[in-house]
Design a protein around this motif. Sequence first.
Motif, PDB file in Angstrom:
ATOM      1  N   VAL A  34      -2.509  15.066   5.604  1.00 21.05           N
ATOM      2  CA  VAL A  34      -2.743  13.803   6.207  1.00 21.05           C
ATOM      3  C   VAL A  34      -2.092  13.033   7.280  1.00 21.05           C
ATOM      4  CG1 VAL A  34      -4.099  11.682   5.623  1.00 21.05           C
ATOM      5  CG2 VAL A  34      -4.323  13.814   4.278  1.00 21.05           C
ATOM      6  N   ALA A  35      -2.509  12.714   8.534  1.00 23.08           N
ATOM      7  CA  ALA A  35      -1.725  11.662   9.374  1.00 23.08           C
ATOM      8  C   ALA A  35      -1.378  10.451   8.921  1.00 23.08           C
ATOM      9  CB  ALA A  35      -2.243  12.349  10.683  1.00 23.08           C
ATOM     10  N   VAL A  36      -0.131   9.815   9.462  1.00 23.81           N
ATOM     11  CA  VAL A  36       0.022   8.358   8.957  1.00 23.81           C
ATOM     12  C   VAL A  36       0.106   7.974  10.262  1.00 23.81           C
ATOM     13  CG1 VAL A  36       1.203   7.403   7.805  1.00 23.81           C
ATOM     14  CG2 VAL A  36       0.437   8.896   6.713  1.00 23.81           C
ATOM     15  N   ARG A  37      -0.681   7.067  10.654  1.00 19.75           N
ATOM     16  CA  ARG A  37       0.173   5.500  11.413  1.00 19.75           C
ATOM     17  C   ARG A  37      -0.218   4.510  11.405  1.00 19.75           C
ATOM     18  NH1 ARG A  37      -4.707   4.897  10.497  1.00 19.75           N
ATOM     19  NH2 ARG A  37      -6.664   5.258  10.929  1.00 19.75           N
ATOM     20  N   ALA A  38       0.502   3.468  12.463  1.00 20.15           N
ATOM     21  CA  ALA A  38       0.593   2.161  12.090  1.00 20.15           C
ATOM     22  C   ALA A  38      -1.101   1.389  12.006  1.00 20.15           C
ATOM     23  CB  ALA A  38       1.183   1.589  12.714  1.00 20.15           C
ATOM     24  N   PRO A  39      -1.081   1.094  11.067  1.00 24.07           N
ATOM     25  CA  PRO A  39      -3.023   0.455  11.376  1.00 24.07           C
ATOM     26  C   PRO A  39      -3.139  -0.692  12.324  1.00 24.07           C
ATOM     27  CG  PRO A  39      -1.652   0.307   8.521  1.00 24.07           C
ATOM     28  CD  PRO A  39      -0.867   0.716   9.618  1.00 24.07           C
ATOM     29  N   GLY A  40      -1.732  -1.346  12.481  1.00 22.67           N
ATOM     30  CA  GLY A  40      -2.319  -2.430  13.176  1.00 22.67           C
ATOM     31  C   GLY A  40      -2.447  -3.884  12.619  1.00 22.67           C
ATOM     32  N   PRO A  41      -2.816  -4.530  13.191  1.00 23.02           N
ATOM     33  CA  PRO A  41      -2.901  -6.243  12.267  1.00 23.02           C
ATOM     34  C   PRO A  41      -3.877  -5.614  10.865  1.00 23.02           C
ATOM     35  CG  PRO A  41      -4.559  -5.844  14.156  1.00 23.02           C
ATOM     36  CD  PRO A  41      -3.372  -4.893  14.291  1.00 23.02           C
ATOM     37  N   MET A  42      -4.218  -6.414  10.151  1.00 26.28           N
ATOM     38  CA  MET A  42      -4.761  -6.383   8.478  1.00 26.28           C
ATOM     39  C   MET A  42      -6.304  -7.190   9.065  1.00 26.28           C
ATOM     40  SD  MET A  42      -4.088  -8.944   5.565  1.00 26.28           S
ATOM     41  CE  MET A  42      -3.102  -8.596   5.185  1.00 26.28           C
ATOM     42  N   HIS A  43      -6.089  -8.332   9.618  1.00 31.18           N
ATOM     43  CA  HIS A  43      -7.641  -8.238  10.205  1.00 31.18           C
ATOM     44  C   HIS A  43      -7.645  -7.939  11.898  1.00 31.18           C
ATOM     45  CE1 HIS A  43      -6.747 -12.049   7.996  1.00 31.18           C
ATOM     46  NE2 HIS A  43      -7.446 -11.589   7.324  1.00 31.18           N
ATOM     47  N   GLY A  44      -8.913  -6.924  11.956  1.00 27.06           N
ATOM     48  CA  GLY A  44      -9.799  -6.165  12.814  1.00 27.06           C
ATOM     49  C   GLY A  44      -8.493  -4.745  13.495  1.00 27.06           C
ATOM     50  N   GLY A  45      -7.212  -4.385  12.502  1.00 24.61           N
ATOM     51  CA  GLY A  45      -7.426  -3.812  12.620  1.00 24.61           C
ATOM     52  C   GLY A  45      -7.781  -1.727  12.401  1.00 24.61           C
ATOM     53  N   LEU A  46      -7.197  -1.324  11.825  1.00 26.09           N
ATOM     54  CA  LEU A  46      -7.517   0.511  11.329  1.00 26.09           C
ATOM     55  C   LEU A  46      -8.008   0.124   9.470  1.00 26.09           C
ATOM     56  CD1 LEU A  46      -6.199   2.926  14.107  1.00 26.09           C
ATOM     57  CD2 LEU A  46      -7.866   2.516  13.900  1.00 26.09           C
ATOM     58  N   GLY A  47      -7.200  -0.734   9.336  1.00 26.96           N
ATOM     59  CA  GLY A  47      -6.680  -0.618   7.575  1.00 26.96           C
ATOM     60  C   GLY A  47      -5.934  -0.278   6.820  1.00 26.96           C
ATOM     61  N   SER A  48      -5.919   1.568   7.303  1.00 31.24           N
ATOM     62  CA  SER A  48      -5.414   2.089   6.063  1.00 31.24           C
ATOM     63  C   SER A  48      -4.194   2.368   7.198  1.00 31.24           C
ATOM     64  CB  SER A  48      -5.986   3.231   5.677  1.00 31.24           C
ATOM     65  OG  SER A  48      -4.993   4.239   4.617  1.00 31.24           O
ATOM     66  N   GLY A  49      -3.189   3.599   6.524  1.00 32.32           N
ATOM     67  CA  GLY A  49      -2.490   3.874   7.777  1.00 32.32           C
ATOM     68  C   GLY A  49      -2.411   5.262   7.763  1.00 32.32           C
ATOM     69  N   LEU A  50      -3.301   5.741   6.438  1.00 29.20           N
ATOM     70  CA  LEU A  50      -3.922   7.142   6.527  1.00 29.20           C
ATOM     71  C   LEU A  50      -5.061   7.717   6.856  1.00 29.20           C
ATOM     72  CD1 LEU A  50      -1.724   6.790   4.207  1.00 29.20           C
ATOM     73  CD2 LEU A  50      -2.938   8.967   3.160  1.00 29.20           C
ATOM     74  N   VAL A  51      -5.242   8.250   7.707  1.00 32.30           N
ATOM     75  CA  VAL A  51      -6.150   8.688   8.416  1.00 32.30           C
ATOM     76  C   VAL A  51      -7.374   9.611   7.445  1.00 32.30           C
ATOM     77  CG1 VAL A  51      -6.794  10.510  10.676  1.00 32.30           C
ATOM     78  CG2 VAL A  51      -4.868   9.614  11.210  1.00 32.30           C
ATOM     79  N   GLY A  52      -8.406   8.539   7.751  1.00 32.84           N
ATOM     80  CA  GLY A  52      -9.327   9.482   6.888  1.00 32.84           C
ATOM     81  C   GLY A  52      -9.479   8.733   5.858  1.00 32.84           C
ATOM     82  N   ASP A  53      -8.542   7.434   5.827  1.00 31.19           N
ATOM     83  CA  ASP A  53      -8.691   6.444   4.200  1.00 31.19           C
ATOM     84  C   ASP A  53      -8.784   5.158   4.949  1.00 31.19           C
ATOM     85  OD1 ASP A  53      -8.554   5.625   1.730  1.00 31.19           O
ATOM     86  OD2 ASP A  53      -5.881   4.146   2.523  1.00 31.19           O
ATOM     87  N   ILE A  54     -10.157   4.125   4.208  1.00 28.16           N
ATOM     88  CA  ILE A  54     -10.713   3.886   4.221  1.00 28.16           C
ATOM     89  C   ILE A  54     -10.124   2.484   3.666  1.00 28.16           C
ATOM     90  CG2 ILE A  54     -12.756   4.368   4.890  1.00 28.16           C
ATOM     91  CD1 ILE A  54     -14.014   2.935   2.814  1.00 28.16           C
ATOM     92  N   ILE A  55      -9.657   0.335   4.241  1.00 27.48           N
ATOM     93  CA  ILE A  55      -9.921  -0.589   3.211  1.00 27.48           C
ATOM     94  C   ILE A  55     -11.091  -1.274   3.670  1.00 27.48           C
ATOM     95  CG2 ILE A  55      -8.606  -2.720   3.503  1.00 27.48           C
ATOM     96  CD1 ILE A  55      -7.017  -0.040   2.819  1.00 27.48           C
ATOM     97  N   GLY A  56     -11.967  -1.417   2.336  1.00 30.55           N
ATOM     98  CA  GLY A  56     -12.586  -2.153   2.287  1.00 30.55           C
ATOM     99  C   GLY A  56     -12.830  -3.484   2.791  1.00 30.55           C
ATOM    100  N   ASP A  57     -11.505  -4.079   2.445  1.00 28.77           N
ATOM    101  CA  ASP A  57     -11.546  -5.651   2.935  1.00 28.77           C
ATOM    102  C   ASP A  57     -10.533  -6.055   3.219  1.00 28.77           C
ATOM    103  OD1 ASP A  57     -11.140  -8.438   2.130  1.00 28.77           O
ATOM    104  OD2 ASP A  57     -10.902  -7.975   0.123  1.00 28.77           O
ATOM    105  N   GLN A  58     -10.434  -6.134   4.378  1.00 26.10           N
ATOM    106  CA  GLN A  58      -9.899  -6.155   5.667  1.00 26.10           C
ATOM    107  C   GLN A  58      -9.075  -7.587   5.290  1.00 26.10           C
ATOM    108  OE1 GLN A  58     -10.900  -2.809   8.376  1.00 26.10           O
ATOM    109  NE2 GLN A  58      -9.135  -4.246   8.782  1.00 26.10           N
ATOM    110  N   GLN A  59     -10.087  -8.835   4.332  1.00 26.86           N
ATOM    111  CA  GLN A  59      -9.140  -9.998   5.018  1.00 26.86           C
ATOM    112  C   GLN A  59      -7.345 -10.417   3.738  1.00 26.86           C
ATOM    113  OE1 GLN A  59     -11.773 -12.712   2.586  1.00 26.86           O
ATOM    114  NE2 GLN A  59     -10.280 -14.501   3.263  1.00 26.86           N
ATOM    115  N   PHE A  60      -7.850  -8.899   2.690  1.00 27.51           N
ATOM    116  CA  PHE A  60      -6.254  -9.160   1.722  1.00 27.51           C
ATOM    117  C   PHE A  60      -5.416  -7.953   1.724  1.00 27.51           C
ATOM    118  CE2 PHE A  60      -9.055 -12.343   0.240  1.00 27.51           C
ATOM    119  CZ  PHE A  60      -8.739 -13.395   0.551  1.00 27.51           C
ATOM    120  N   HIS A  61      -6.498  -6.755   1.997  1.00 25.80           N
ATOM    121  CA  HIS A  61      -5.008  -5.159   2.502  1.00 25.80           C
ATOM    122  C   HIS A  61      -5.064  -5.130   3.364  1.00 25.80           C
ATOM    123  CE1 HIS A  61      -6.345  -6.199  -2.184  1.00 25.80           C
ATOM    124  NE2 HIS A  61      -7.208  -6.059  -1.673  1.00 25.80           N
ATOM    125  N   GLY A  62      -5.283  -3.969   3.567  1.00 22.46           N
ATOM    126  CA  GLY A  62      -4.596  -2.691   4.894  1.00 22.46           C
ATOM    127  C   GLY A  62      -3.197  -3.877   5.841  1.00 22.46           C
ATOM    128  N   GLY A  63      -3.539  -2.333   6.862  1.00 23.95           N
ATOM    129  CA  GLY A  63      -2.612  -3.775   7.979  1.00 23.95           C
ATOM    130  C   GLY A  63      -1.145  -3.301   8.233  1.00 23.95           C
TER     131      GLY A  63
END
Length: 220
Positions: A34-63
């Motif tokens: 699985v590719a790993v890249r920087a997801p960017g900011p918590m708010h408005g970014g890609l969420g998870s660093g893993l391609v194909g993964d998701i973050i449902g609540d980007q208010q407090f998670h991800g980035g």
Amino acid sequence: MAQVLTVNVAHPRPNTAEGRAVTGIDKRPVTGAVAVRAPGPMHGGLGSGLVGDIIGDQQFHGGDDQAVYAYAREDLDAWQVRLDREIANGEFGENLTTAGIDVTNALIGERWRVGKAGLELEVSRPRIPCRTFANWLQLNGWVKTFTRTAIPGAYFRLVTPGSVAGGDDVTVTHRPDHDVTIGVVFRALTLEPGLLPQILRADALAEPIRELAERRINAG
């Protein structure tokens, strides 16, 4: 030998605990890299660093400071005994289920080289449990139980992008000259506020955690 047992990505499901459309806490092992890249900011970014993964609540998670989450299989095994139920790899919402390395005693700023594809990660902060986690496991009082046990798992930021697969070796390439571990930061934020000044010694501590600690110290 320290290694990644499995790489786990989300199977989206409705999130009734937080009133949001979906949650990515249901993570299951995948085959292949699985590719790993920087997801960017918590708010408005890609969420998870893993391609194909998701973050449902980007208010407090991800980035960037929560790009990858790891939990030790040894700690999952201990929970299995305590809870008297089987816990599969990924069931705690971790991206990487590890073996042979003490995640709770990883130092803030410690760096891991994972596999042979150049991936390097840096320990940034502990996981803080939420209602989504409790709802997913369907355990009454789970947030308090998880907090009292103080084995939170570690979040990582990306240093060097790459890919990760089950069976990849983990090599610690750098350990900072301080004693601020994931476990110490977690206890400072939840159980032992007297530890808050100590965690500020870790230069690589995630900035939101540093700001929170400083506010609590200033508030007395």
